[in-house]
Write an enzyme that holds these catalytic residues in place. Structure first.
Site, PDB file in Angstrom:
ATOM      1  N   THR A 237       0.843  -1.200   0.000  1.00 59.16           N
ATOM      2  CA  THR A 237       0.000   0.000   0.000  1.00 59.16           C
ATOM      3  C   THR A 237       0.878   1.249   0.000  1.00 59.16           C
ATOM      4  O   THR A 237       0.389   2.339   0.275  1.00 59.16           O
ATOM      5  CB  THR A 237      -0.898   0.051   1.258  1.00 59.16           C
ATOM      6  OG1 THR A 237      -0.068  -0.115   2.410  1.00 59.16           O
ATOM      7  CG2 THR A 237      -1.985  -0.996   1.228  1.00 59.16           C
ATOM      8  N   ARG A 239       4.149   2.311  -2.374  1.00 59.65           N
ATOM      9  CA  ARG A 239       4.366   2.841  -3.715  1.00 59.65           C
ATOM     10  C   ARG A 239       4.724   1.682  -4.646  1.00 59.65           C
ATOM     11  O   ARG A 239       5.460   0.768  -4.266  1.00 59.65           O
ATOM     12  CB  ARG A 239       5.510   3.855  -3.730  1.00 59.65           C
ATOM     13  CG  ARG A 239       5.155   5.238  -3.189  1.00 59.65           C
ATOM     14  CD  ARG A 239       4.155   5.964  -4.096  1.00 59.65           C
ATOM     15  NE  ARG A 239       3.878   7.332  -3.681  1.00 59.65           N
ATOM     16  CZ  ARG A 239       2.847   7.700  -2.915  1.00 59.65           C
ATOM     17  NH1 ARG A 239       2.005   6.810  -2.446  1.00 59.65           N
ATOM     18  NH2 ARG A 239       2.649   8.975  -2.621  1.00 59.65           N
ATOM     19  N   GLU A 268       0.754   4.210 -12.840  1.00 55.14           N
ATOM     20  CA  GLU A 268      -0.520   4.716 -12.304  1.00 55.14           C
ATOM     21  C   GLU A 268      -0.891   6.000 -13.015  1.00 55.14           C
ATOM     22  O   GLU A 268      -0.011   6.844 -13.215  1.00 55.14           O
ATOM     23  CB  GLU A 268      -0.398   4.999 -10.809  1.00 55.14           C
ATOM     24  CG  GLU A 268      -0.197   3.755  -9.981  1.00 55.14           C
ATOM     25  CD  GLU A 268      -0.216   4.030  -8.475  1.00 55.14           C
ATOM     26  OE1 GLU A 268      -0.647   5.126  -8.069  1.00 55.14           O
ATOM     27  OE2 GLU A 268       0.194   3.162  -7.718  1.00 55.14           O
ATOM     28  N   HIS A 286      -5.065   2.519  -5.902  1.00 53.07           N
ATOM     29  CA  HIS A 286      -4.408   3.543  -5.069  1.00 53.07           C
ATOM     30  C   HIS A 286      -5.435   4.361  -4.257  1.00 53.07           C
ATOM     31  O   HIS A 286      -5.586   5.564  -4.454  1.00 53.07           O
ATOM     32  CB  HIS A 286      -3.542   4.486  -5.924  1.00 53.07           C
ATOM     33  CG  HIS A 286      -2.500   5.217  -5.116  1.00 53.07           C
ATOM     34  ND1 HIS A 286      -1.221   5.427  -5.553  1.00 53.07           N
ATOM     35  CD2 HIS A 286      -2.551   5.779  -3.882  1.00 53.07           C
ATOM     36  CE1 HIS A 286      -0.530   6.089  -4.630  1.00 53.07           C
ATOM     37  NE2 HIS A 286      -1.331   6.320  -3.603  1.00 53.07           N
ATOM     38  N   ILE A 287      -6.129   3.645  -3.364  1.00 53.30           N
ATOM     39  CA  ILE A 287      -7.164   4.313  -2.557  1.00 53.30           C
ATOM     40  C   ILE A 287      -6.897   4.154  -1.052  1.00 53.30           C
ATOM     41  O   ILE A 287      -7.822   4.233  -0.244  1.00 53.30           O
ATOM     42  CB  ILE A 287      -8.581   3.790  -2.912  1.00 53.30           C
ATOM     43  CG1 ILE A 287      -8.654   2.250  -2.821  1.00 53.30           C
ATOM     44  CG2 ILE A 287      -9.009   4.285  -4.294  1.00 53.30           C
ATOM     45  CD1 ILE A 287     -10.079   1.693  -2.907  1.00 53.30           C
ATOM     46  N   GLY A 288      -5.624   3.959  -0.705  1.00 53.17           N
ATOM     47  CA  GLY A 288      -5.283   3.748   0.702  1.00 53.17           C
ATOM     48  C   GLY A 288      -5.827   4.830   1.626  1.00 53.17           C
ATOM     49  O   GLY A 288      -6.328   4.548   2.709  1.00 53.17           O
ATOM     50  N   SER A 289      -5.730   6.073   1.208  1.00 50.48           N
ATOM     51  CA  SER A 289      -6.147   7.172   2.096  1.00 50.48           C
ATOM     52  C   SER A 289      -7.565   7.660   1.792  1.00 50.48           C
ATOM     53  O   SER A 289      -7.997   8.686   2.331  1.00 50.48           O
ATOM     54  CB  SER A 289      -5.151   8.330   1.977  1.00 50.48           C
ATOM     55  OG  SER A 289      -5.045   8.749   0.632  1.00 50.48           O
TER      56      SER A 289
HETATM   57  C1  DGY Z   1      -0.074   9.611  -0.126  1.00 44.90           C
HETATM   58  O1  DGY Z   1      -0.525  10.469   0.644  1.00 44.90           O
HETATM   59  O2  DGY Z   1       1.115   9.524  -0.376  1.00 44.90           O
HETATM   60  C2  DGY Z   1      -1.055   8.691  -0.748  1.00 44.90           C
HETATM   61  O3  DGY Z   1      -0.431   7.742  -1.531  1.00 44.90           O
HETATM   62  C3  DGY Z   1      -2.086   9.441  -1.556  1.00 44.90           C
HETATM   63  O4  DGY Z   1      -1.485  10.327  -2.389  1.00 44.90           O
END
Ligand code: DGY
Length: 319
Positions: A237, A239, A268, A286-289
């Protein structure tokens, strides 16, 4: 005093935009397309501040063409691998990020990916959804249990620690590799490995939580996948740059890695089409946050940094 001019490159949360528009002369990219190099260069001549996301690439070449007007880049992200920090520093542009506020949301997603990968979430969902579920057997969709298993965490920073806390709720045995050993009150019984190879040897489940830097590019390569216990589950989660995707695919094909849960990819948006044939790779875009609460907190943190800067103070999250 006239308001400072602020460009917001993407559609941030409503609460963030409301506050930004109250306090700054704000222009928002409501089309919500990533800002191009040309957009960024043009914006640097019109705005005192930019709030970009990780989708905007502030390369050395782009930064070299910035106007002197731009004073601060207040990222709406914790990761800053999209910014050439030395180039920005050379131009005297202040750079901030949004640590802390997204740790729990990202750790929750890592847990989802770990469990989903371990328990055949992709194939199971497809079979039920498509109406192809026509039998049951004790040998059907047997997965890998996390309870009591050894979890290896690479990078025991804010997100790594939040993930460890959640994994303790599953009675996992926590191991970690980090630049330095954590004090006992932070390690909470987790076992420290002073080199990644030693960690990989015990990681029935492996979760990556370190930033993308030149040193961590392709951190998980063929040699390192080979060190994992047979049938390990790999979660990323952090990079996409951390994983050699061809090597991961080989390890998935041989079964050395039994499953993977990925929220980040080398390319991405888009991901890796070669992963699509493998239902033991559980993927998210890429939806971790991406929770409401965290999006507000990220936006507010970026604005707090701007407010501090324009009040003549050092922003909390200056890099
Ligand atoms: C971050 O904050 O780095 C997340 O990957 C979302 O951009």
């Amino acid at each position: 005093m006239s308001k400072k001019r602020l460009w917001i490159t993407r559609r941030l949360s409503d609460a963030t935009l409301e506050r930004a528009e109250r306090d700054y002369d704000t222009v928002v990219n409501h089309e919500d397309e990533p800002g191009s190099a040309a957009d960024l260069i043009a914006a640097s001549a019109e705005f005192d501040a930019i709030i970009p996301c990780h989708s905007e690439h502030l390369s050395a070449d782009v930064v070299a063409q910035f106007s002197d007007r731009l004073k601060i880049v207040a990222n709406h992200s914790v990761g800053v691998d999209h910014c050439d920090l030395p180039a920005l520093k050379k131009r005297g542009i202040v750079v901030t990020n949004t640590p802390d506020v997204l740790s729990d949301a990202t750790a929750e997603l890592a847990m989802l990916l770990m469990l989903g990968a371990a328990r055949h979430a992709v194939a199971g969902d497809r079979i039920v959804r498509s109406g192809a579920w026509d039998s049951w057997s004790p040998a059907f969709m047997v997965g890998k249990q996390v309870t009591g298993a050894r979890l290896g965490i690479v990078g025991m920073g804010r997100v790594g620690k939040a993930f460890a806390a959640k994994a303790r709720g599953f009675d996992m045995e926590i191991h970690y590799f980090n630049r330095s050993e954590l004090p006992p009150d932070q390690a909470q019984g987790a076992t420290y490995h002073d080199n990644i190879e030693s960690l990989l040897g015990v990681a029935d489940f492996l979760s990556l939580h370190c930033p993308a830097t030149p040193e961590t590019t392709n951190l998980m390569n063929a040699d390192r996948f080979a060190l994992l216990p047979k049938g390990a589950v790999v979660v990323n989660t952090a990079r996409g740059a951390l994983v050699d995707e061809a090597a991961l695919l080989d390890a998935i094909k041989t079964g050395d890695v039994s499953a993977a849960g990925l929220d980040c990819f080398q390319t991405e948006p888009g991901g890796n089409p070669a992963f699509a044939n493998h239902e033991n790779i559980f993927m998210l875009p890429h939806i971790g946050s991406a929770t409401r609460q965290t999006r507000d907190a990220m936006g507010f943190r970026a604005l707090d940094n701007l407010d501090a800067y324009f009040a003549g103070k050092t922003p909390k999250d200056v890099l």
